[in-house]
Design an enzyme around this catalytic site. Structure first.
Site, mmCIF file in Angstrom:
data_model
loop_
_atom_site.group_PDB
_atom_site.id
_atom_site.type_symbol
_atom_site.label_atom_id
_atom_site.label_comp_id
_atom_site.label_asym_id
_atom_site.label_seq_id
_atom_site.Cartn_x
_atom_site.Cartn_y
_atom_site.Cartn_z
ATOM 1 N N GLY A 83 1.288 -1.561 0.296
ATOM 2 C CA GLY A 83 0.401 -0.016 -0.107
ATOM 3 C C GLY A 83 0.823 1.521 0.307
ATOM 4 O O GLY A 83 2.080 1.520 0.544
ATOM 5 N N ASP A 85 0.043 4.343 0.783
ATOM 6 C CA ASP A 85 0.011 5.159 2.068
ATOM 7 C C ASP A 85 1.409 4.316 3.496
ATOM 8 O O ASP A 85 1.706 5.289 4.106
ATOM 9 C CB ASP A 85 -1.399 4.506 3.336
ATOM 10 N N ARG A 86 1.976 3.298 3.306
ATOM 11 C CA ARG A 86 2.757 2.093 4.429
ATOM 12 C C ARG A 86 4.216 3.388 3.880
ATOM 13 O O ARG A 86 4.870 3.288 4.391
ATOM 14 C CB ARG A 86 2.469 1.140 4.174
ATOM 15 N N ASP A 105 1.849 3.411 11.929
ATOM 16 C CA ASP A 105 0.200 3.515 11.830
ATOM 17 C C ASP A 105 -1.200 2.957 12.697
ATOM 18 O O ASP A 105 -0.969 1.614 11.730
ATOM 19 C CB ASP A 105 0.555 3.803 9.820
ATOM 20 N N THR A 108 -7.104 1.967 11.058
ATOM 21 C CA THR A 108 -8.421 0.458 10.855
ATOM 22 C C THR A 108 -7.674 -0.674 11.216
ATOM 23 O O THR A 108 -7.757 -1.874 11.606
ATOM 24 C CB THR A 108 -9.298 0.799 9.502
ATOM 25 N N THR A 161 -16.212 -10.050 31.189
ATOM 26 C CA THR A 161 -15.939 -10.070 29.874
ATOM 27 C C THR A 161 -15.229 -8.746 29.323
ATOM 28 O O THR A 161 -14.606 -8.526 28.679
ATOM 29 C CB THR A 161 -17.013 -10.628 30.014
#
Length: 226
Positions: A83, A85-86, A105, A108, A161
């Site tokens: 990608g 963006d990376r 980063d 999401t 939990t």
């Protein structure tokens, strides 16, 4: 005017000369994109969102994608499918001190990537981000609730939990990132390789690790391509 766009999975962010970067969720972006910029603006972008990328090209045909219309500013030593963006976040990290750098980063998804002092992008890893981890646990384990937002914590033992899930995600992410960073530093025999974090969830979830948070690393990488 120069403009940079980062088309992410759940939102897109943009930078304009004289303005700080701003992010807009995709749910409201369609109505805003047509009026955000001018047809005469110089626009560079990166994208991991195939659904909305045509929208940008429709309203702003002059927009150029780094990695396709323009070359990346780093020597890419990995698959061309990595990608943009990376790569651009890694370059933004490299620009902080122009030496070997690790960039994390956290959004999401979590990406952790390494660029060496010779401006070579050597790759990294991808892992689900906090929201995705909570979603996966809920979808695959029928008795586990969906927790969002996940509020990061420095505790280690949960008494319910919900607390156990929150702690597991918070401490698990920090542990993952810390271990990989240690491994990279060991592999390249340099315990002082600097680390920078970026992304919407980094400041909250990775703060215990103590690494500098730079919110606009991708945009810094993009701006350097003009």
């Amino acid at each position: 005017m120069k403009v940079t766009l980062d088309l992410g999975n759940s939102s897109f962010s943009f930078w304009k000369e004289g303005f700080s970067p701003d992010a807009i969720p995709w749910g409201t972006a369609e109505t805003q994109i047509p009026s955000l910029f001018n047809v005469n603006d110089l626009i560079l972008y990166c994208s991991v969102n195939r659904q909305f990328e045509p929208l940008i090209k429709h309203y702003y045909p002059q927009a150029k994608k780094v990695g396709t219309d323009l070359p990346y500013p780093l020597n890419i030593k990995v698959s061309p499918s990595v990608g943009g963006d990376r790569i651009l976040a890694a370059y933004g990290g490299y620009l902080q001190n122009r030496s070997a750098t690790i960039v994390v980063d956290c959004g999401t998804a979590i990406t952790l990537d390494f660029v060496n002092a010779q401006k070579e992008f050597l790759g990294g890893l991808i892992f689900p981000g906090p929201r995705l981890l909570s979603t996966i646990l809920h979808q695959e384990c029928s008795l586990l609730p969906y927790i969002y937002p996940v509020n990061p914590t420095e505790r280690f033992l949960g008494k319910t939990t919900e607390e156990a899930i929150t702690i597991g995600i918070s401490q698990g992410l920090c542990g993952l990132v810390d271990r990989v960073i240690s491994g990279i530093r060991k592999e390249f025999q340099n315990p002082e390789i600097p680390v920078f974090t970026t992304g919407g969830a980094s400041e909250a979830f990775l703060k215990p690790l103590g690494f500098p948070f730079v919110p606009d690393l991708i945009h810094q990488g993009l701006r350097a391509c003009f």
